[in-house]
Design a protein around this motif. Structure first.
Motif, PDB file in Angstrom:
ATOM      1  N   ARG A 174      64.995  -4.486  28.924  1.00 15.15           N
ATOM      2  CA  ARG A 174      64.330  -3.323  29.392  1.00 15.15           C
ATOM      3  C   ARG A 174      64.800  -2.171  28.406  1.00 15.15           C
ATOM      4  O   ARG A 174      63.863  -1.403  28.141  1.00 15.15           O
ATOM      5  CB  ARG A 174      64.954  -2.978  30.779  1.00 15.15           C
ATOM      6  N   SER A 218      61.283   5.623  30.069  1.00 12.32           N
ATOM      7  CA  SER A 218      62.639   5.374  30.793  1.00 12.32           C
ATOM      8  C   SER A 218      62.698   3.929  31.200  1.00 12.32           C
ATOM      9  O   SER A 218      61.772   3.031  31.405  1.00 12.32           O
ATOM     10  CB  SER A 218      62.446   6.262  32.014  1.00 12.32           C
ATOM     11  N   LEU A 219      63.858   3.466  31.533  1.00 15.61           N
ATOM     12  CA  LEU A 219      64.173   2.020  32.291  1.00 15.61           C
ATOM     13  C   LEU A 219      63.198   2.074  33.280  1.00 15.61           C
ATOM     14  O   LEU A 219      62.758   0.823  33.571  1.00 15.61           O
ATOM     15  CB  LEU A 219      65.889   2.099  32.371  1.00 15.61           C
ATOM     16  N   ARG A 220      63.140   3.058  34.125  1.00 17.94           N
ATOM     17  CA  ARG A 220      62.544   2.937  35.485  1.00 17.94           C
ATOM     18  C   ARG A 220      60.955   2.564  35.119  1.00 17.94           C
ATOM     19  O   ARG A 220      60.160   1.776  35.736  1.00 17.94           O
ATOM     20  CB  ARG A 220      62.713   4.080  36.274  1.00 17.94           C
ATOM     21  N   GLN A 221      60.380   3.327  33.912  1.00 12.16           N
ATOM     22  CA  GLN A 221      58.968   3.433  33.718  1.00 12.16           C
ATOM     23  C   GLN A 221      58.948   1.757  33.169  1.00 12.16           C
ATOM     24  O   GLN A 221      57.591   0.970  33.561  1.00 12.16           O
ATOM     25  CB  GLN A 221      58.662   4.285  32.445  1.00 12.16           C
ATOM     26  N   GLY A 249      60.417  -1.110  33.957  1.00 14.21           N
ATOM     27  CA  GLY A 249      60.377  -1.875  35.182  1.00 14.21           C
ATOM     28  C   GLY A 249      59.283  -1.758  36.089  1.00 14.21           C
ATOM     29  O   GLY A 249      58.785  -2.737  36.416  1.00 14.21           O
ATOM     30  N   ASN A 250      58.639  -0.566  36.346  1.00  9.96           N
ATOM     31  CA  ASN A 250      57.467  -0.310  37.056  1.00  9.96           C
ATOM     32  C   ASN A 250      56.255  -0.909  36.171  1.00  9.96           C
ATOM     33  O   ASN A 250      55.683  -1.570  36.774  1.00  9.96           O
ATOM     34  CB  ASN A 250      56.931   1.095  37.170  1.00  9.96           C
ATOM     35  N   ARG A 310      56.512  -4.857  36.572  1.00  7.39           N
ATOM     36  CA  ARG A 310      56.120  -5.196  38.072  1.00  7.39           C
ATOM     37  C   ARG A 310      54.787  -5.053  38.173  1.00  7.39           C
ATOM     38  O   ARG A 310      53.779  -5.911  38.931  1.00  7.39           O
ATOM     39  CB  ARG A 310      56.835  -4.288  39.211  1.00  7.39           C
TER      40      ARG A 310
END
Length: 127
Positions: free
Chosen positions: A101, A111-114, A116-117, A120
């Motif tokens: 990631r 971002s790491l969150r993006q 991950g999203n 998913r």
């Protein structure tokens, strides 16, 4: 963007207005219009000789566009819808190939969150 890339697009995930455009003139010509006019309204005249679109679309595609949307100002969606979907496919592929990631976030400026999203969302779309 080449035709192979465009054929990988999941049209169902695009906005309705873009789906209607693709249904009318095909994905390749719709992409070209979003590239040229994305984010702006484009008036569709009742006659093909009254528009600069004749320089950018083959006669058959222009005729279909006029038949369906003549007299309307179409809000042409931004080309980003195509690019984002292809980027997300690439991120998913590289993730499956073992890229972390963190590496993906650095590579794509996200971002790491993006990341991950995206992973998913792509997994849910495929499953």
């Amino acid at each position: 963007m080449n035709l192979d890339d465009l054929n990988r697009i999941d049209i169902r995930q695009l906005p309705q207005s873009l789906q209607a455009l693709i249904d009318c003139i095909g994905v390749e010509h719709a992409y070209h219009l979003t590239y040229l006019y994305g984010g702006r309204p484009k008036y569709i005249p009742k006659q093909s000789k009254r528009t600069a679109l004749a320089q950018h679309l083959p006669a058959q595609a222009l005729a279909a566009l006029i038949e369906r949307f003549a007299g309307l100002a179409l809000e042409i969606p931004k080309v980003d819808h195509f690019h984002r979907q292809l980027r997300n496919h690439q991120i998913q592929q590289e993730s499956c190939d073992g890229l972390s990631r963190s590496a993906l976030a650095d590579k794509y400026g996200l971002s790491l969150r993006q990341i991950g999203n995206i992973r998913r969302q792509e997994a849910m779309a495929q499953g």
